[in-house]
Scaffold this motif. Structure first.
Motif, short mmCIF file in Angstrom:
data_model
loop_
_atom_site.label_atom_id
_atom_site.label_comp_id
_atom_site.label_asym_id
_atom_site.label_seq_id
_atom_site.Cartn_x
_atom_site.Cartn_y
_atom_site.Cartn_z
N THR A 53 0.83 -1.21 0.00
CA THR A 53 0.00 0.00 0.00
C THR A 53 0.86 1.26 0.00
N LEU A 54 2.07 1.17 0.55
CA LEU A 54 3.00 2.29 0.48
C LEU A 54 3.45 2.51 -0.96
N LEU A 55 3.67 1.43 -1.71
CA LEU A 55 4.00 1.55 -3.13
C LEU A 55 2.90 2.28 -3.89
N ASN A 56 1.67 2.08 -3.44
CA ASN A 56 0.54 2.77 -4.08
C ASN A 56 0.51 4.25 -3.69
N PHE A 57 0.58 4.51 -2.40
CA PHE A 57 0.55 5.89 -1.92
C PHE A 57 1.57 6.07 -0.82
N PRO A 58 2.57 6.91 -1.00
CA PRO A 58 2.64 7.95 -2.04
C PRO A 58 3.58 7.61 -3.20
N ILE A 59 4.19 6.42 -3.20
CA ILE A 59 5.27 6.17 -4.16
C ILE A 59 4.78 6.20 -5.60
N ALA A 60 3.52 5.79 -5.85
CA ALA A 60 3.01 5.87 -7.23
C ALA A 60 2.95 7.32 -7.71
N LEU A 61 2.66 8.25 -6.80
CA LEU A 61 2.68 9.67 -7.17
C LEU A 61 4.09 10.11 -7.54
N VAL A 62 5.08 9.64 -6.77
CA VAL A 62 6.47 9.94 -7.06
C VAL A 62 6.88 9.33 -8.40
N ALA A 63 6.39 8.12 -8.66
CA ALA A 63 6.77 7.40 -9.88
C ALA A 63 6.33 8.14 -11.14
N ILE A 64 5.21 8.85 -11.08
CA ILE A 64 4.76 9.62 -12.25
C ILE A 64 5.82 10.65 -12.63
N ALA A 65 6.35 11.37 -11.64
CA ALA A 65 7.40 12.35 -11.91
C ALA A 65 8.66 11.66 -12.44
N LEU A 66 8.98 10.50 -11.89
CA LEU A 66 10.17 9.77 -12.33
C LEU A 66 10.04 9.29 -13.78
N VAL A 67 8.83 8.94 -14.19
CA VAL A 67 8.59 8.58 -15.58
C VAL A 67 8.88 9.76 -16.49
N ALA A 78 9.61 5.39 -26.12
CA ALA A 78 9.48 5.04 -24.70
C ALA A 78 8.11 5.38 -24.15
N TRP A 79 7.38 6.28 -24.85
CA TRP A 79 6.05 6.64 -24.37
C TRP A 79 5.08 5.46 -24.42
N TRP A 80 5.41 4.42 -25.21
CA TRP A 80 4.57 3.22 -25.22
C TRP A 80 4.57 2.54 -23.85
N ALA A 81 5.63 2.73 -23.09
CA ALA A 81 5.68 2.21 -21.72
C ALA A 81 5.36 3.31 -20.71
N ALA A 82 5.80 4.53 -21.01
CA ALA A 82 5.61 5.63 -20.07
C ALA A 82 4.13 5.97 -19.87
N GLY A 83 3.39 6.01 -20.98
CA GLY A 83 1.96 6.34 -20.88
C GLY A 83 1.20 5.38 -19.99
N PRO A 84 1.29 4.05 -20.23
CA PRO A 84 0.60 3.10 -19.35
C PRO A 84 1.07 3.19 -17.90
N SER A 85 2.36 3.44 -17.69
CA SER A 85 2.87 3.56 -16.32
C SER A 85 2.18 4.70 -15.59
N GLY A 113 2.41 -0.01 -12.25
CA GLY A 113 2.86 1.27 -12.80
C GLY A 113 4.20 1.69 -12.22
N VAL A 114 4.38 1.49 -10.91
CA VAL A 114 5.64 1.82 -10.25
C VAL A 114 6.77 0.95 -10.80
N THR A 115 6.48 -0.33 -11.03
CA THR A 115 7.49 -1.25 -11.57
C THR A 115 7.94 -0.82 -12.95
N ILE A 116 7.00 -0.43 -13.80
CA ILE A 116 7.35 0.05 -15.14
C ILE A 116 8.19 1.32 -15.05
N ALA A 117 7.84 2.20 -14.12
CA ALA A 117 8.60 3.44 -13.93
C ALA A 117 10.05 3.13 -13.55
N ALA A 118 10.24 2.14 -12.69
CA ALA A 118 11.60 1.75 -12.30
C ALA A 118 12.38 1.24 -13.51
N GLY A 119 11.70 0.48 -14.36
CA GLY A 119 12.35 -0.01 -15.58
C GLY A 119 12.75 1.12 -16.51
#
Length: 293
Positions: A53-67, A78-85, A113-119
């Motif tokens: 649940t921590l990965l969901n909030f707030p880390i998913a919000l952080v992941a959007i910026a990292l994407v 790369a937007w083919w992966a970035a958009g879905p993330s 989504g966070v996992t894709i962002a890390a990739g």
């Protein structure tokens, strides 16, 4: 040869998120759920559950910026992966319930989504390197803000580690009454949304140092970072105010919750701060670009 935006700040942000996640995993694995907040699972299952649940909030919000930082160093494909993330990370309002922080299968959606962002950050680092950006005009101000945020966060940091801050500098194990009338430690053990807010502020300060080529992407990223700074800052102040001032009895004026978007006046404050923060960050970036040119 390195190309595009280097990922030093992004890697530092991932390291910070990873550290907090590991701390939460360990603390919720060993503490009785009754000592924490809105969880029920015990042992390793409890630690893994709260980490998700921590990965969901707030880390998913952080992941959007990292994407957005990652795609600045990657080909347009790369937007083919970035958009879905970004879309997957943006589903957290449907899958995270602040009144029940036990993980369920729906939490896998933002986590993916966070996992894709890390990739994407990994791919961007291979392409553009992992160095930090050169000195920025307002780095001193950043350091001051970081120091203030860390000072305010001390009771939440120790609560994340599973103990109350020593001495009487902060409210901690002293009992405070919740809105439903239940008595609980003023600063319960485990994770706090105030620390979530602190993480968002630190992320905005870090990632706003990067150089972005392309006007549209730059405006989108820095506008998002401005919103993240405002939202995180308000939640950080709100939690600290209510725990350290209201529960201490110094004031009866509490700051309303700003975790979920609503029509409450507090969200006008968030919106106004977001506009100001975005303007300031974009102006600094523009000055930096002119200096480089």
């Amino acid at each position: 040869m390195a190309r595009g935006t280097s990922q030093g700040e992004a890697l530092a942000t991932w390291a910070l998120c990873g550290l907090i996640t590991l701390v939460v995993l360990g603390t919720y694995s060993r503490l009785d759920p009754a000592e924490t907040y809105h969880v029920s699972r015990e042992g390793l299952a409890g630690g893994l559950s709260r980490s998700v649940t921590l990965l969901n909030f707030p880390i998913a919000l952080v992941a959007i910026a990292l994407v957005l930082v990652a795609v600045a160093a990657l080909p347009h494909s790369a937007w083919w992966a970035a958009g879905p993330s970004i879309l997957l990370c943006g589903t957290i309002p449907w899958f995270v319930d602040q009144s029940n922080l036990d993980a369920h299968w729906g939490n896998a959606v933002p986590a993916l989504g966070v996992t894709i962002a890390a990739g994407l950050t990994t791919a961007a680092t291979r392409r553009a390197g992992g160095s930090f950006a050169p000195a920025r005009p307002w780095d001193v101000a950043r350091l001051v803000l970081v120091a203030v945020v860390l000072l305010v966060s001390l009771p939440w940091i120790t609560a994340d580690l599973g103990f109350h801050f020593p001495a009487d500098l902060f409210m901690g194990e002293e009992l405070g009454r919740e809105k439903d009338g239940t008595l609980i430690a003023a600063v319960h053990l485990g994770h706090h949304h105030g620390l979530d807010g602190a993480l968002l502020v630190l992320t905005a300060l870090l990632l706003s140092r990067v150089s972005i080529e392309g006007r549209v992407l730059r405006v989108v990223l820095f506008s998002y970072l401005g919103a993240m700074f405002a939202y995180g800052g308000v939640n950080c102040v709100q939690d600290a105010w209510n725990e350290q001032l209201v529960k201490r009895g110094w004031t009866d004026a509490s700051i309303p919750s700003a975790i979920l978007p609503s029509a409450k006046p507090i969200w006008l404050v968030v919106a106004a701060l977001a506009v100001v923060a975005a303007f300031v960050l974009l102006r600094e970036n523009k000055r930096t670009s002119y200096s480089a040119a």
